[in-house]
Design a protein around this motif. Structure first.
Motif, PDB file in Angstrom:
ATOM      1  N   ILE A 183     -28.178 -35.245  23.976  1.00  0.00           N
ATOM      2  CA  ILE A 183     -28.475 -35.402  25.082  1.00  0.00           C
ATOM      3  C   ILE A 183     -27.523 -34.914  25.957  1.00  0.00           C
ATOM      4  O   ILE A 183     -26.157 -35.458  25.724  1.00  0.00           O
ATOM      5  CB  ILE A 183     -29.042 -36.815  25.376  1.00  0.00           C
ATOM      6  N   TYR A 184     -28.125 -34.361  26.656  1.00  0.00           N
ATOM      7  CA  TYR A 184     -26.991 -33.577  27.719  1.00  0.00           C
ATOM      8  C   TYR A 184     -27.301 -33.823  29.246  1.00  0.00           C
ATOM      9  O   TYR A 184     -28.284 -33.733  29.044  1.00  0.00           O
ATOM     10  CB  TYR A 184     -26.238 -31.914  27.634  1.00  0.00           C
ATOM     11  N   LEU A 185     -26.270 -34.681  29.883  1.00  0.00           N
ATOM     12  CA  LEU A 185     -27.208 -35.065  31.425  1.00  0.00           C
ATOM     13  C   LEU A 185     -25.650 -34.542  31.811  1.00  0.00           C
ATOM     14  O   LEU A 185     -24.834 -34.202  31.954  1.00  0.00           O
ATOM     15  CB  LEU A 185     -27.026 -36.217  31.756  1.00  0.00           C
ATOM     16  N   SER A 186     -26.519 -34.286  33.598  1.00  0.00           N
ATOM     17  CA  SER A 186     -24.857 -33.706  34.215  1.00  0.00           C
ATOM     18  C   SER A 186     -25.285 -34.727  35.543  1.00  0.00           C
ATOM     19  O   SER A 186     -26.413 -35.021  35.987  1.00  0.00           O
ATOM     20  CB  SER A 186     -24.881 -32.485  34.648  1.00  0.00           C
ATOM     21  N   ASN A 219     -20.876 -30.803  18.273  1.00  0.00           N
ATOM     22  CA  ASN A 219     -21.305 -31.352  18.020  1.00  0.00           C
ATOM     23  C   ASN A 219     -20.186 -32.332  19.125  1.00  0.00           C
ATOM     24  O   ASN A 219     -18.959 -31.635  19.861  1.00  0.00           O
ATOM     25  CB  ASN A 219     -20.888 -31.700  16.710  1.00  0.00           C
ATOM     26  N   LEU A 220     -20.074 -33.228  19.099  1.00  0.00           N
ATOM     27  CA  LEU A 220     -19.297 -34.081  20.227  1.00  0.00           C
ATOM     28  C   LEU A 220     -17.998 -34.412  19.024  1.00  0.00           C
ATOM     29  O   LEU A 220     -18.601 -34.872  17.782  1.00  0.00           O
ATOM     30  CB  LEU A 220     -20.117 -35.954  20.296  1.00  0.00           C
ATOM     31  N   LEU A 235     -15.373 -36.315  23.637  1.00  0.00           N
ATOM     32  CA  LEU A 235     -15.008 -34.954  23.648  1.00  0.00           C
ATOM     33  C   LEU A 235     -16.211 -33.996  22.670  1.00  0.00           C
ATOM     34  O   LEU A 235     -16.346 -34.310  21.565  1.00  0.00           O
ATOM     35  CB  LEU A 235     -13.647 -34.390  22.957  1.00  0.00           C
ATOM     36  N   LEU A 236     -16.375 -32.261  22.909  1.00  0.00           N
ATOM     37  CA  LEU A 236     -16.865 -31.689  22.419  1.00  0.00           C
ATOM     38  C   LEU A 236     -16.149 -31.143  20.904  1.00  0.00           C
ATOM     39  O   LEU A 236     -14.917 -30.108  21.461  1.00  0.00           O
ATOM     40  CB  LEU A 236     -17.472 -30.288  23.557  1.00  0.00           C
ATOM     41  N   GLU A 237     -16.815 -30.965  19.736  1.00  0.00           N
ATOM     42  CA  GLU A 237     -16.169 -30.603  18.650  1.00  0.00           C
ATOM     43  C   GLU A 237     -16.633 -28.558  19.158  1.00  0.00           C
ATOM     44  O   GLU A 237     -17.911 -28.564  19.131  1.00  0.00           O
ATOM     45  CB  GLU A 237     -16.945 -30.479  17.746  1.00  0.00           C
ATOM     46  N   ALA A 250     -12.218 -30.704  22.422  1.00  0.00           N
ATOM     47  CA  ALA A 250     -11.193 -30.676  21.208  1.00  0.00           C
ATOM     48  C   ALA A 250     -10.437 -30.176  20.314  1.00  0.00           C
ATOM     49  O   ALA A 250     -10.936 -29.552  19.832  1.00  0.00           O
ATOM     50  CB  ALA A 250     -12.033 -32.228  20.155  1.00  0.00           C
ATOM     51  N   TRP A 251      -9.746 -29.228  21.320  1.00  0.00           N
ATOM     52  CA  TRP A 251      -9.119 -27.618  21.128  1.00  0.00           C
ATOM     53  C   TRP A 251      -8.123 -28.180  20.379  1.00  0.00           C
ATOM     54  O   TRP A 251      -8.180 -27.250  19.238  1.00  0.00           O
ATOM     55  CB  TRP A 251      -8.499 -27.225  22.646  1.00  0.00           C
TER      56      TRP A 251
END
Ligand code: ADP
Length: 367
Positions: free
Chosen positions: A39-42, A163-164, A170-172, A213-214
């Motif tokens: 789920i993505y929420l802003s 993915n997280l 952080l986003l992968e 997640a750089w």
């Protein structure tokens, strides 16, 4: 898969910015999308509430994650107003201070790929440059911040939601051809980006810089939106860019826009690493002959006029377009080809410019 209704019901247990009104009624919800088990929420909050809203963000994330069938929730705070550009303040050269924000901690340098107008091949150049830098042994990330037309998903043939990372926040990034990839196109539906208001766009870009997640990167290449508007200014001011590469075609009109882009980066004290000419000449796919379609040497002369380095020229070439459309930029699919050569030369020139200037680690200034 959870439904919108279930997500909203779960968010009822979380109070909005005033601490009293449940989130769904608080007016702070500005976007909700559910993709399979994620789920993505802003949440929109005013800039001065941004810090204080972190517990609310976390609570929303936890409430969503607790829903059956949900494995990850990504809740982003978006501020309603961007910080006002202050061209007079020092914007770069923050000494050896490390990058702030968890995602940028180990990113050594950020390079923006910019153009005065759209359609000149900025994204194609950014993609091939990133792959070439990786092929030269650099640890490279590519951030597609072109909110008006994110093209990284197509250029690299990747799609879906990131993915997280294991920390759950952080986003992968995706990884392809040795490059870590994140695009604003991964986070919003195809048709959503164009209707975003400027401030939301900027906040999204800041989050893409900060919440990915750089890991360890030598260079983070950022494909900027075209033009010289607030987005570029705010980006330049927030991300402490090591430098910018301006992409232009040889036509006069494009060069006038490129000149504006150079002036804009000068204004915000971001070093312009140089000018790269795209669709410079035509390479005939049949006979290999070279035809100068446009007045030759325009970008080179323009670069000299502005005292910036001419970083080379790529031909107008069917193979460059076809490989891009097929999700395998020419540097990845045909690294030994004549078409890939200008991008390797560009990569070496960029490395050279970055080393020459001994540019500093990026500093992220939080909103
Ligand atoms: P921008 O990012 O500046 O909007 P793109 O990189 O998306 O531009 O390029 C616009 C179009 O031109 C795309 O279809 C792309 O494949 C094509 N293109 C870009 N550079 C070249 C080139 N050197 N030769 C042939 N086609 C190109």
């Amino acid at each position: 898969m959870a439904t919108n209704e279930e997500a909203l019901a779960a968010l009822n247990a979380v109070m909005g910015p005033d601490g009293r009104t449940p989130l769904p009624q608080s007016g702070a919800l500005s976007g909700l999308s559910i993709h399979d088990d994620k789920i993505y929420l802003s949440l929109s909050v005013s800039p001065d509430q941004a810090k204080a809203s972190e517990p609310m963000r976390l609570a929303a994330e936890q409430a969503l994650k607790a829903l059956p069938g949900v494995t990850a929730a990504f809740v982003a705070l978006t501020a309603e107003r961007p910080p006002q550009p202050k061209p007079s303040q020092p914007l770069t050269s923050h000494g050896d201070a490390p990058a702030q924000g968890p995602g940028l901690d180990h990113v050594k340098q950020i390079v923006a790929i910019a153009s005065g107008k759209g359609g000149v091949g900025k994204s194609t150049t950014a993609a091939n440059l990133a792959v070439a830098l990786a092929a030269l042994g650099q640890k490279v990330g590519l951030l597609d911040a072109d909110v008006f037309g994110p093209s990284l998903p197509m250029l690299f043939g990747v799609s879906g939601k990131p993915n997280l990372a294991s920390d759950g926040h952080l986003l992968e990034p995706f990884v392809k051809y040795g490059v870590k990839l994140i695009s604003i196109g991964f986070l919003v539906p195809d048709d959503a980006a164009v209707v975003w208001r400027g401030p939301l766009v900027m906040t999204a870009i800041r989050q893409l810089l900060r919440d990915v997640a750089w890991g360890d990167l030598d260079v983070l290449v950022v494909d900027m939106p075209p033009g010289t508007g607030d987005v570029q200014l705010t980006m330049a001011q927030n991300a402490s860019l090591a430098g910018a590469v301006i992409v232009s075609t040889p036509q006069d009109m494009a060069l006038i826009d490129a000149r504006r882009a150079i002036a804009m980066f000068n204004q915000v004290k971001t070093p312009v690493l140089g000018l790269f000419e795209n669709m410079s000449y035509f390479l005939c796919p049949h006979c290999g002959g070279r035809t100068e379609i446009f007045a030759h040497g325009g970008a080179k002369a323009e670069a000299e006029k502005h005292n910036v380095r001419f970083l080379g020229a790529a031909p107008l070439d069917l193979k460059i377009r076809e490989t891009s459309d097929a999700g395998a930029p020419v540097v990845a699919s045909a690294p030994d080809s004549a078409q890939a050569r200008p991008y390797f030369e560009l990569a070496r020139a960029v490395q050279d410019e970055l080393n020459k200037g001994k540019r500093r680690a990026p500093v992220f200034s939080a909103v």
